[in-house]
Design a protein around this motif. Sequence first.
Motif, mmCIF file in Angstrom:
data_model
loop_
_atom_site.group_PDB
_atom_site.id
_atom_site.type_symbol
_atom_site.label_atom_id
_atom_site.label_comp_id
_atom_site.label_asym_id
_atom_site.label_seq_id
_atom_site.Cartn_x
_atom_site.Cartn_y
_atom_site.Cartn_z
ATOM 1 N N UNK A 1 0.731 -1.171 -0.209
ATOM 2 C CA UNK A 1 0.000 -0.026 -0.128
ATOM 3 C C UNK A 1 1.239 1.249 -0.005
ATOM 4 N N UNK A 2 2.102 1.027 0.395
ATOM 5 C CA UNK A 2 2.703 2.436 0.216
ATOM 6 C C UNK A 2 3.815 3.089 -0.444
ATOM 7 N N UNK A 3 4.187 1.522 -2.002
ATOM 8 C CA UNK A 3 4.636 1.962 -2.880
ATOM 9 C C UNK A 3 3.550 1.489 -4.090
ATOM 10 N N UNK A 4 3.974 2.891 -4.546
ATOM 11 C CA UNK A 4 3.058 2.834 -5.880
ATOM 12 C C UNK A 4 2.733 0.965 -7.136
ATOM 13 N N UNK B 1 3.095 -16.204 -1.195
ATOM 14 C CA UNK B 1 1.425 -15.293 -1.276
ATOM 15 C C UNK B 1 1.999 -14.420 0.265
ATOM 16 N N UNK B 2 2.200 -15.067 0.521
ATOM 17 C CA UNK B 2 1.582 -14.626 2.733
ATOM 18 C C UNK B 2 2.638 -13.351 3.131
ATOM 19 N N UNK B 3 3.963 -13.449 2.681
ATOM 20 C CA UNK B 3 4.779 -12.002 3.170
ATOM 21 C C UNK B 3 3.962 -11.221 2.777
ATOM 22 N N UNK B 4 4.040 -10.537 3.742
ATOM 23 C CA UNK B 4 3.440 -9.078 3.156
ATOM 24 C C UNK B 4 3.340 -7.650 3.595
ATOM 25 N N UNK B 5 4.653 -7.881 4.832
ATOM 26 C CA UNK B 5 5.614 -6.669 5.160
ATOM 27 C C UNK B 5 7.079 -6.450 4.837
ATOM 28 N N UNK B 6 7.266 -5.733 5.088
ATOM 29 C CA UNK B 6 8.647 -5.812 5.000
ATOM 30 C C UNK B 6 9.321 -6.557 6.269
ATOM 31 N N UNK B 7 9.068 -6.089 7.395
ATOM 32 C CA UNK B 7 9.720 -6.962 8.766
ATOM 33 C C UNK B 7 9.069 -8.280 8.880
ATOM 34 N N UNK B 8 7.483 -8.731 8.242
ATOM 35 C CA UNK B 8 7.388 -10.630 8.186
ATOM 36 C C UNK B 8 8.709 -11.115 7.140
#
Lengths: 80, 129
Positions: free
Chosen positions: A32-35, A63-70
Amino acid sequence: MEREEILKKMEDIFKNVFDVDSLVLDDDITADDIDEWDSLSHIQLMLAIEKAFDIKFTSREMKELADVGEMVSCIKSKLK
Amino acid sequence: MVLNHIGYITETIEDTRSDFVSLGYCAGNIVDFPAHKCRVCFLKRDGEVIVELVEPYEENKSLRKLASRGVAPYHLCYEVDNIDESSINLQKLGYVPLSEPVAAPAFDNRRICYFWGRGTGYIELLSKY
């Protein structure tokens, strides 16, 4: 490799994949943060990360790693 | 699961369409597909697999980036009886879903969806009904 080191390396990968010079990564960054971060570029991103860290993600992780932290946590676990 | 078409990426669909026509293909109309931010066109030659040309909209940056590397095949599309069942089966085989099934104007609003597989690259499923 420590989280900070992984994050720094990932920042370079993100900049390259998304053609964005002024990008600062943190654990909370999501698509959502990167166009340009859509489902297609997500695959390219994950493949670039695999190559840079010499690791392999499972299809579930792809498929499931959705944010940088993960992603950082997953990479760290694979580098042990 | 039957091969329906090979998808080709291009920055300029009109130019690529002309080039394929020069090879003996019959070209269909260019159809807009706003849901996937692209324009498509189908090319046919008797008895052969269909070629689909895909030109991404300008705002479709990831696909535009792929297109900037030159005209090239980039996905295989398979027609399936039950797209929901086939989607589940592909995921069991390790394919990563890229989209939920959506109605495609170019296919009379039959549903399509995309997957990526490490061994095969991008796969599109097209509902037969």
